[in-house]
Enzyme design. Structure first.
Site, mmCIF file in Angstrom:
data_model
loop_
_atom_site.group_PDB
_atom_site.id
_atom_site.type_symbol
_atom_site.label_atom_id
_atom_site.label_comp_id
_atom_site.label_asym_id
_atom_site.label_seq_id
_atom_site.Cartn_x
_atom_site.Cartn_y
_atom_site.Cartn_z
ATOM 1 N N ARG A 60 -18.449 -20.144 56.814
ATOM 2 C CA ARG A 60 -17.752 -19.930 55.402
ATOM 3 C C ARG A 60 -17.408 -20.310 55.098
ATOM 4 O O ARG A 60 -16.320 -21.276 55.256
ATOM 5 C CB ARG A 60 -18.168 -18.460 55.623
ATOM 6 C CG ARG A 60 -19.204 -17.521 56.240
ATOM 7 C CD ARG A 60 -18.421 -15.723 55.914
ATOM 8 N NE ARG A 60 -17.482 -15.607 57.315
ATOM 9 C CZ ARG A 60 -16.395 -15.495 57.033
ATOM 10 N NH1 ARG A 60 -16.178 -15.894 55.408
ATOM 11 N NH2 ARG A 60 -15.352 -15.301 57.884
ATOM 12 N N LYS A 201 -23.991 -12.081 55.543
ATOM 13 C CA LYS A 201 -22.665 -12.263 55.335
ATOM 14 C C LYS A 201 -22.592 -11.828 53.777
ATOM 15 O O LYS A 201 -21.113 -10.550 52.803
ATOM 16 C CB LYS A 201 -21.078 -13.067 55.789
ATOM 17 C CG LYS A 201 -21.064 -13.003 57.026
ATOM 18 C CD LYS A 201 -20.963 -11.782 57.624
ATOM 19 C CE LYS A 201 -20.439 -12.783 59.004
ATOM 20 N NZ LYS A 201 -20.142 -10.797 60.148
ATOM 21 N N HIS A 221 -17.697 -3.971 61.277
ATOM 22 C CA HIS A 221 -18.105 -5.481 61.971
ATOM 23 C C HIS A 221 -17.773 -5.009 63.677
ATOM 24 O O HIS A 221 -16.522 -5.277 64.171
ATOM 25 C CB HIS A 221 -16.790 -5.704 61.325
ATOM 26 C CG HIS A 221 -17.732 -7.951 61.958
ATOM 27 N ND1 HIS A 221 -15.883 -8.443 61.548
ATOM 28 C CD2 HIS A 221 -18.406 -8.141 61.560
ATOM 29 C CE1 HIS A 221 -17.330 -9.099 62.315
ATOM 30 N NE2 HIS A 221 -17.821 -9.337 61.958
ATOM 31 N N SER A 239 -13.606 -12.739 66.462
ATOM 32 C CA SER A 239 -14.087 -14.062 67.595
ATOM 33 C C SER A 239 -12.959 -14.132 68.897
ATOM 34 O O SER A 239 -11.760 -14.297 68.141
ATOM 35 C CB SER A 239 -13.992 -15.547 66.515
ATOM 36 O OG SER A 239 -14.802 -16.202 67.258
ATOM 37 N N LYS A 243 -16.284 -9.170 72.620
ATOM 38 C CA LYS A 243 -17.384 -8.399 71.636
ATOM 39 C C LYS A 243 -18.586 -8.484 71.949
ATOM 40 O O LYS A 243 -19.464 -7.395 72.129
ATOM 41 C CB LYS A 243 -17.278 -8.322 70.299
ATOM 42 C CG LYS A 243 -18.318 -7.383 69.385
ATOM 43 C CD LYS A 243 -17.684 -7.300 67.748
ATOM 44 C CE LYS A 243 -17.889 -8.501 67.488
ATOM 45 N NZ LYS A 243 -18.995 -9.139 67.166
ATOM 46 N N THR A 244 -19.445 -9.722 72.047
ATOM 47 C CA THR A 244 -20.563 -9.894 72.106
ATOM 48 C C THR A 244 -20.919 -9.486 74.027
ATOM 49 O O THR A 244 -21.984 -9.402 74.036
ATOM 50 C CB THR A 244 -21.172 -11.682 71.620
ATOM 51 O OG1 THR A 244 -21.071 -11.375 70.620
ATOM 52 C CG2 THR A 244 -22.396 -11.339 72.218
ATOM 53 N N ASP A 258 -23.223 -7.464 65.778
ATOM 54 C CA ASP A 258 -22.113 -7.638 64.780
ATOM 55 C C ASP A 258 -21.927 -6.483 63.186
ATOM 56 O O ASP A 258 -20.962 -6.291 63.204
ATOM 57 C CB ASP A 258 -22.855 -8.705 64.297
ATOM 58 C CG ASP A 258 -21.772 -9.741 63.201
ATOM 59 O OD1 ASP A 258 -20.207 -9.565 64.384
ATOM 60 O OD2 ASP A 258 -21.963 -10.188 62.541
ATOM 61 N N ARG A 324 -24.022 -22.498 66.481
ATOM 62 C CA ARG A 324 -24.470 -21.163 65.940
ATOM 63 C C ARG A 324 -26.027 -21.033 66.523
ATOM 64 O O ARG A 324 -26.469 -22.406 66.259
ATOM 65 C CB ARG A 324 -24.726 -20.722 65.213
ATOM 66 C CG ARG A 324 -23.330 -20.147 64.148
ATOM 67 C CD ARG A 324 -22.161 -18.782 64.622
ATOM 68 N NE ARG A 324 -21.725 -19.005 64.481
ATOM 69 C CZ ARG A 324 -20.946 -17.413 64.703
ATOM 70 N NH1 ARG A 324 -21.113 -16.345 64.561
ATOM 71 N NH2 ARG A 324 -20.055 -16.955 63.576
#
Length: 533
Positions: A60, A201, A221, A239, A243-244, A258, A324
């Site tokens: 981004r 996003k 988020h 990041s 989290k994942t 997410d 990604r």
């Protein structure tokens, strides 16, 4: 995957200002996959996934994200470096240029929706210049049945034209690329960048305004999962905090990884229909769900193959570190049907504290939860190529500052109220360093972090003794099943206790410096959650 392969509805885009385009409407994943390969824009990897390159932009571009300043947004958006205003007349002129650019071209159109809870559903039409961008939206947004498509009316439209380059001197942009939200026209306009995350996003940012302002729902988020007893857990984290990884629990079903909403009815729903995961250094051993999801229908971005093969080298970051993969959520086995959870009971704020100061697990009061939510802290370890080993603090309000149009305290106050109403416990989890900072200490073992989260989820910490941290005031459990007690208080793990105290005070000061810009908007309860020293 191709459940609407025979769908033949035809549409017009004249109302959008796009004329005489060859419209490829609602193509199947297989068709989009094949078109991308046939056009030379992508190749198939060894597991059947599509590999593409997003071009100049591999992430981004926050400085090129704008919101149209109009009667809807003028008094509500927190304007500044994150939410940059754009004039309505400039938007209209740029929009006409983009639609003229897309006219007379082959373009790809997909109808879909976001928000898994039907009470909050938002219909989205996506117009893309490339087939692979359309496949990305098939993966990431929620997919419609043929019957739903028959009577579909879009509420929001995403227009993505990476081949269109703006002229900053005329168009009012900073440079050639842009991502602009117009809440009056309900359009996300993206140009000059092929990075697919701008579409995802863009809609997330729109929902972060729409849901709290018009639906009294908290956008988050975060990742979320559901236990066997129907209890929902929510995981916030920037990041690199886990989290994942930590929300992928064999004993619990994944709602999403997410973006979620927390409703007045005390349900938590996924905004999306897929996952967009980082694949740097990916291995089947460490991230089995993501690794196995890379198959036909998935899209790999900016990866490099091993020499002479079509096998991905996940350690190769020569294009970008932000490699990604996107895939539909049903590429994962252990998912929650309908992507909705009820009865939230535990919230985890994840931080990778490279200073080694914060406890591996601590319990937060409502005020502390709001303070740490607004702070959104983690620490980055500087790249060794710069010869810097001192950690750098990284604060991102609400654990997602680049996507939050309102002032962070608005989201924090909503979170505090929902916490109290639902009697939710909030935990701060440090997945970072213990026994000293980065370079001296070691990373907290994943098995211990998992054990702490499991203990919290099962209520095994409810009856244990807690003591408050001397500087941050957060409550540290004195014991936890399957975890050595000596690591629970970080001060005990440092050889030099005085140095720990000094560094703890320094980190507290960094929190206070960061929070200064929010102070005038924060209520007394939130300020009471600040560090003591």
């Amino acid at each position: 995957m191709d459940n609407y392969a025979l769908f033949t509805k035809s549409i017009s885009l004249k109302e959008l200002g796009i004329e005489n385009a060859k419209i490829q409407y609602q193509l199947t994943p297989n068709e989009l996959h094949d078109i991308t390969i046939q056009s030379g824009q992508g190749v198939e990897n060894s597991t059947g996934a599509l590999a593409i390159n997003t071009g100049e932009f591999t992430g981004r571009s926050p400085q090129d994200r704008f919101i149209v300043k109009d009667s809807i947004t003028e008094d509500k958006v927190w304007w500044g470096k994150v939410n940059i205003p754009f004039e309505p007349t400039a938007f209209d002129a740029l929009y006409k240029k983009v639609t003229a650019y897309l006219s007379n071209k082959e373009i790809f159109v997909r109808d879909s929706y976001v928000c898994a809870d039907t009470n909050y559903r938002l219909n989205v039409r996506v117009v893309t210049e490339t087939a692979w961008a359309n496949l990305f939206c098939h993966n990431m947004f929620l997919r419609l049945t043929n019957q739903e498509l028959e009577n579909f009316t879009p509420e929001w439209t995403v227009i993505c034209a990476p081949g269109f380059i703006a002229d900053p001197a005329i168009d009012g942009t900073r440079q050639g690329n842009f991502a602009i939200l117009d809440f009056t026209k309900k359009i996300a306009l993206i140009g000059g960048t092929g990075y697919t995350g701008e579409m995802k996003k863009g809609i997330f940012s729109a929902l972060n305004f729409i849901l709290p302002v018009f639906k009294n729902t908290l956008p988050m988020h975060c990742s979320a999962n559901v236990g066997e007893d129907g209890d929902t857990a929510i995981f916030f984290g920037l990041s690199g905090t886990g989290k994942t990884t930590l929300s992928a629990d064999p004993a619990r079903k994944l709602i999403g990884d997410d973006e979620h909403g927390w409703t007045n009815e005390n349900t938590v729903f996924n905004f999306e229909g897929g996952c967009y995961a980082k694949v740097i250094n990916l291995t089947e051993e460490n991230e089995p769900d993501i690794f196995r999801a890379i198959k036909k229908g998935a899209i790999l971005e900016n990866v490099v193959f091993k020499a002479g093969t079509n096998e991905v080298d996940f350690e190769d970051v020569s294009i970008t570190q932000n490699t990604r993969v996107s895939y539909p959520i049903d590429h994962i086995d252990n998912i929650q049907p309908g992507s909705i959870g009820k009865n939230p009971k535990n919230i985890f704020f994840l931080t990778a504290d490279a200073y080694g100061i914060l406890p591996p697990i601590s319990k937060l009061t409502a005020g502390q939860a709001a303070y740490h939510f607004i702070s959104g802290y983690t620490a980055k370890v500087a790249g060794t190529e710069a010869g810097v080993t001192e950690p750098q603090p990284n604060f991102s309000a609400c654990f997602g500052a680049p996507f939050m149009p309102l002032h962070p305290t608005k989201y924090a106050e909503m979170l505090s109220k929902k916490m109290k109403d639902a009697n939710v416990k909030v935990w701060l989890i440090n997945t970072g360093w213990t026994g000293g900072p980065y370079g001296t200490g070691s990373r907290m073992k994943l098995k211990f972090t998992r054990a702490m989260i499991t203990a919290a989820l099962k209520g095994q910490l409810d009856a244990v003794e807690f003591i408050n941290h001397d500087v941050f005031g957060i409550a540290i459990p004195q014991s936890c099943p399957e975890v050595p007690s000596e690591i629970l208080n970080p001060r005990n793990t440092w050889k030099d206790k005085e140095l720990y105290d000094k560094k703890a005070a320094e980190l507290a000061h960094k929190f206070e410096e960061n929070f200064a810009k929010f102070k005038e908007f924060a209520n007394a309860e939130i300020m009471a959650g600040a560090p003591i020293a």
